[in-house]
Structure formats: C-alpha cells, structure tokens
Design an enzyme around this catalytic site. Structure first.
Site, PDB file in Angstrom:
ATOM      1  N   HIS A 144       0.897  -1.449  -0.076  1.00  0.00           N
ATOM      2  CA  HIS A 144      -0.142  -0.147  -0.465  1.00  0.00           C
ATOM      3  C   HIS A 144       0.556   1.642   0.075  1.00  0.00           C
ATOM      4  CE1 HIS A 144       1.028   1.284   4.778  1.00  0.00           C
ATOM      5  NE2 HIS A 144       0.905  -0.507   4.089  1.00  0.00           N
ATOM      6  N   HIS A 153      12.605  -1.246 -11.280  1.00  0.00           N
ATOM      7  CA  HIS A 153      12.615  -3.024 -11.402  1.00  0.00           C
ATOM      8  C   HIS A 153      12.832  -3.807 -10.024  1.00  0.00           C
ATOM      9  CE1 HIS A 153      14.311  -6.717 -12.755  1.00  0.00           C
ATOM     10  NE2 HIS A 153      12.641  -6.784 -13.152  1.00  0.00           N
TER      11      HIS A 153
HETATM   12  C1  LIG Z   1      24.312  -6.389  -5.325  1.00  0.00           C
HETATM   13  C2  LIG Z   1      24.694  -6.679  -6.655  1.00  0.00           C
HETATM   14  C3  LIG Z   1      24.318  -5.984  -7.982  1.00  0.00           C
HETATM   15  C4  LIG Z   1      26.307  -6.465  -6.538  1.00  0.00           C
HETATM   16  O1  LIG Z   1      26.529  -7.080  -8.142  1.00  0.00           O
HETATM   17  P1  LIG Z   1      28.582  -6.714  -8.492  1.00  0.00           P
HETATM   18  O2  LIG Z   1      28.329  -5.553  -8.521  1.00  0.00           O
HETATM   19  O3  LIG Z   1      28.662  -7.264  -9.446  1.00  0.00           O
HETATM   20  O4  LIG Z   1      29.054  -7.593  -6.441  1.00  0.00           O
HETATM   21  P2  LIG Z   1      29.964  -7.829  -6.534  1.00  0.00           P
HETATM   22  O5  LIG Z   1      29.681  -9.422  -7.107  1.00  0.00           O
HETATM   23  O6  LIG Z   1      31.494  -7.625  -7.058  1.00  0.00           O
HETATM   24  O7  LIG Z   1      30.248  -8.201  -5.026  1.00  0.00           O
HETATM   25  C5  LIG Z   1      30.403  -7.603  -4.019  1.00  0.00           C
HETATM   26  C6  LIG Z   1      30.451  -7.587  -2.767  1.00  0.00           C
HETATM   27  O8  LIG Z   1      28.975  -8.288  -2.098  1.00  0.00           O
HETATM   28  C7  LIG Z   1      28.804  -9.379  -2.107  1.00  0.00           C
HETATM   29  N1  LIG Z   1      27.060  -9.711  -2.827  1.00  0.00           N
HETATM   30  C8  LIG Z   1      26.814  -8.987  -3.897  1.00  0.00           C
HETATM   31  N2  LIG Z   1      25.847  -9.307  -3.919  1.00  0.00           N
HETATM   32  C9  LIG Z   1      25.032  -9.898  -2.734  1.00  0.00           C
HETATM   33  C10 LIG Z   1      24.174 -10.091  -1.901  1.00  0.00           C
HETATM   34  N3  LIG Z   1      23.050  -9.771  -3.092  1.00  0.00           N
HETATM   35  N4  LIG Z   1      23.947 -10.021  -1.095  1.00  0.00           N
HETATM   36  C11 LIG Z   1      25.025 -10.077   0.070  1.00  0.00           C
HETATM   37  N5  LIG Z   1      26.093  -9.685  -0.665  1.00  0.00           N
HETATM   38  C12 LIG Z   1      26.758  -9.908  -1.738  1.00  0.00           C
HETATM   39  C13 LIG Z   1      29.428 -10.485  -2.802  1.00  0.00           C
HETATM   40  O9  LIG Z   1      30.066 -11.903  -2.087  1.00  0.00           O
HETATM   41  C14 LIG Z   1      30.788  -9.220  -2.772  1.00  0.00           C
HETATM   42  O10 LIG Z   1      31.885  -9.633  -1.323  1.00  0.00           O
HETATM   43  P3  LIG Z   1      33.190  -9.500  -1.462  1.00  0.00           P
HETATM   44  O11 LIG Z   1      33.523  -8.796  -1.396  1.00  0.00           O
HETATM   45  O12 LIG Z   1      33.072 -10.037   0.696  1.00  0.00           O
HETATM   46  O13 LIG Z   1      34.052 -11.202  -2.431  1.00  0.00           O
HETATM   47  C15 LIG Z   1      24.618  -8.381  -7.239  1.00  0.00           C
HETATM   48  O14 LIG Z   1      25.217  -9.120  -6.392  1.00  0.00           O
HETATM   49  C16 LIG Z   1      22.885  -8.392  -6.541  1.00  0.00           C
HETATM   50  O15 LIG Z   1      22.257  -9.109  -6.109  1.00  0.00           O
HETATM   51  N6  LIG Z   1      21.988  -8.513  -8.514  1.00  0.00           N
HETATM   52  C17 LIG Z   1      20.354  -8.779  -8.540  1.00  0.00           C
HETATM   53  C18 LIG Z   1      20.772  -9.878  -9.331  1.00  0.00           C
HETATM   54  C19 LIG Z   1      19.062 -10.036  -9.714  1.00  0.00           C
HETATM   55  O16 LIG Z   1      17.979  -9.879  -8.680  1.00  0.00           O
HETATM   56  N7  LIG Z   1      18.958  -9.216 -10.862  1.00  0.00           N
HETATM   57  C20 LIG Z   1      17.772  -9.720 -10.849  1.00  0.00           C
HETATM   58  C21 LIG Z   1      17.233 -10.215 -12.475  1.00  0.00           C
HETATM   59  S1  LIG Z   1      14.974 -10.012 -13.183  1.00  0.00           S
END
Ligand SMILES: CC(C)(COP(=O)(O)OP(=O)(O)OC[C@H]1O[C@@H](n2cnc3c(N)ncnc32)[C@H](O)[C@@H]1OP(=O)(O)O)[C@@H](O)C(=O)NCCC(=O)NCCS
Length: 222
Positions: A144, A153
């Site tokens: 709500h 998104h």
């Molecule tokens: C948040 C996000 C964008 C970060 O991506 P990124 O900038 O490439 O980051 P990295 O993968 O290099 O990770 C950086 C750090 O954050 C941590 N991390 C990344 N995503 C995380 C998450 N969702 N939860 C907890 N920790 C996370 C990694 O383990 C890493 O930690 P470290 O440095 O200790 O190893 C990505 O992990 C994510 O959650 N993407 C969303 C995917 C999604 O749902 N898409 C929708 C599809 S319809």
C-alpha cells in the site's frame, strides 16, 4: 465480430521478451517485429528481427508504426534504457501498452504509468503510484501507498512493504525486503536477498541484512 489483433513490436530479444509474449493476449496483439541492440536473431520463429536503432529506423520506413503497439522487454537495472526506448517508440507514433499478467493483483486505485509491467502472481497494492516503464516481476509485492518513479524494477520475489518510495531507475533485486516508509534514491541497486532497514542514497549499491552500501554507481546525467 471481433477486431483484428493489433500489430505489436517488442524491443528486447531476451528471456524477458519470451515472458511478455507468453501472456500478451493473442486475440488483441500479433507480434510483428523484435528489436535488440546486442542479440542477432529473433527468439520467435517467423518474427522478423531488427538490430538496434538503425534496424528500428529501417522498420519504421516500411511499417505503419502509428498502427502498432510497442513494449520494451529489458529487465535488470536498465530502467533508463527502458524509458528511452519507450520514448523513441512513442515519438514514432506507436501506442505504448502496459502488460498485466492475468494472475497478478493490481488494486483498483493503483496508478500505473505508460509501459508498466506486472508479471506472474505479482501484487500492486492500494494507492500505489508507478511512473513509466516500471517492472513488478514474478511474485514481487509492492504494498500500500508505495511510490515508484520511472524505470524502477522490482525483481522476482522482492517485497516493498507499505509507503516505500523508490527513485527513478533503481532496482530492488530478487527476494529483497524493504521495510515500511524507507526511501530508496535514484539509480540505486538493492542486492538480492537484502533487508533494507535504512534509507538508501542515490546511486548506492546495498547488500546484506541489514543492507549496507558496498559501492556507488556512476551518477546519471541530469
Ligand atoms: C548487488 C549486486 C548487483 C552486486 O553485484 P556486483 O557489484 O557485481 O558485486 P560483486 O558480485 O562484485 O560483490 C561485491 C561484494 O558484495 C557481496 N554481495 C554481492 N551481492 C550480494 C548480495 N545480494 N547479498 C549479500 N552480499 C552480496 C559479494 O559477495 C562481494 O563480497 P566480497 O567483496 O566480500 O567478496 C548483485 O550481487 C545482485 O544482487 N544482483 C541482483 C540480481 C537480480 O536479482 N537480478 C534481477 C533479475 S530479474
């Protein structure tokens, strides 16, 4: 006698295009073209494919865009692209359609901007306001009085509890939970599975429970 289906074009040749085509009513729409900047083939047999802006211009010259409907099938954190492509299509006279899956719930008083998409089993609650080109993805919930600016998104399974505000082009990734009355800035990303307990600044990428900033994205041009 029912009218002929309206020609429909989809910008985006990825899995998201398949999701949209699966339920966009075949009695109302006939898919006639697919555009994509990166892909090089249509995901749909028999549906012509055009590459990028040049391909779109080529299609415009030989089609009647003013008689066509259009929708953008680009997910992820690419809300800015979604909005820009919608504007391009509208400038050429296409009708921008919304895509509401028949299993989704959308409250009667929710306001959805042009090109918004509410996918399988998603929920959009009372008095929600959404700008243009927002996606509420599979089984996501926007409760709500939330306010979402253009190009937001909410990814599969994410939950925005009540009265949350999300700035333009931000993505709340899969399975994240945002607590009531939180304000999420523009061009931000909430990582998958995070629990957001504090406001999130513009351009921030936050992850974890409770969510903490791990980096900042390049700010968008004004
Ligand atoms: C948040 C996000 C964008 C970060 O991506 P990124 O900038 O490439 O980051 P990295 O993968 O290099 O990770 C950086 C750090 O954050 C941590 N991390 C990344 N995503 C995380 C998450 N969702 N939860 C907890 N920790 C996370 C990694 O383990 C890493 O930690 P470290 O440095 O200790 O190893 C990505 O992990 C994510 O959650 N993407 C969303 C995917 C999604 O749902 N898409 C929708 C599809 S319809």
């Amino acid at each position: 006698m029912s009218a002929d289906p309206k020609p429909l074009v989809i910008w985006g040749a990825s899995g998201h295009a398949k999701v949209l085509r699966e339920f966009l009513c075949p009695e109302l729409h006939r898919l006639t073209a697919v555009f994509d900047n990166a892909a090089n083939a249509s995901p749909f047999e028999g549906v012509p494919f055009y590459r990028g802006n040049e391909g779109f211009v080529e299609w415009v010259k030989k089609a009647r865009p003013d008689l066509c409907a259009g929708i953008v099938a680009i997910g992820g954190a690419r809300g800015l692209d979604r909005v820009a492509l919608q504007l391009l299509m509208r400038d050429h006279g296409l009708e921008l359609i919304r895509a509401i899956h028949p299993t989704a719930f959308v409250a009667r008083d929710a306001v959805l901007g042009e090109g918004c998409q509410v996918l399988i089993r998603a929920v959009v609650g009372v008095e929600v306001q959404m700008g243009a080109a927002c996606i509420i993805n599979t089984a996501a919930s926007v409760d709500h009085e939330c306010i979402l600016e253009d190009g937001v998104h909410v990814a599969p399974g994410a939950t925005l509890t009540g009265c949350v505000k999300v700035g333009r082009y931000s993505m709340i990734a899969a399975g994240a939970v945002v607590l009531p009355r939180i304000i999420i800035g523009a061009n931000a990303i909430v990582g998958a599975g995070s629990v957001v307990t504090r406001d999130v600044p513009d351009n921030a990428v936050v992850v974890g429970s409770p969510a903490r900033v791990v980096r900042y994205q390049t700010p968008l041009e004004a």
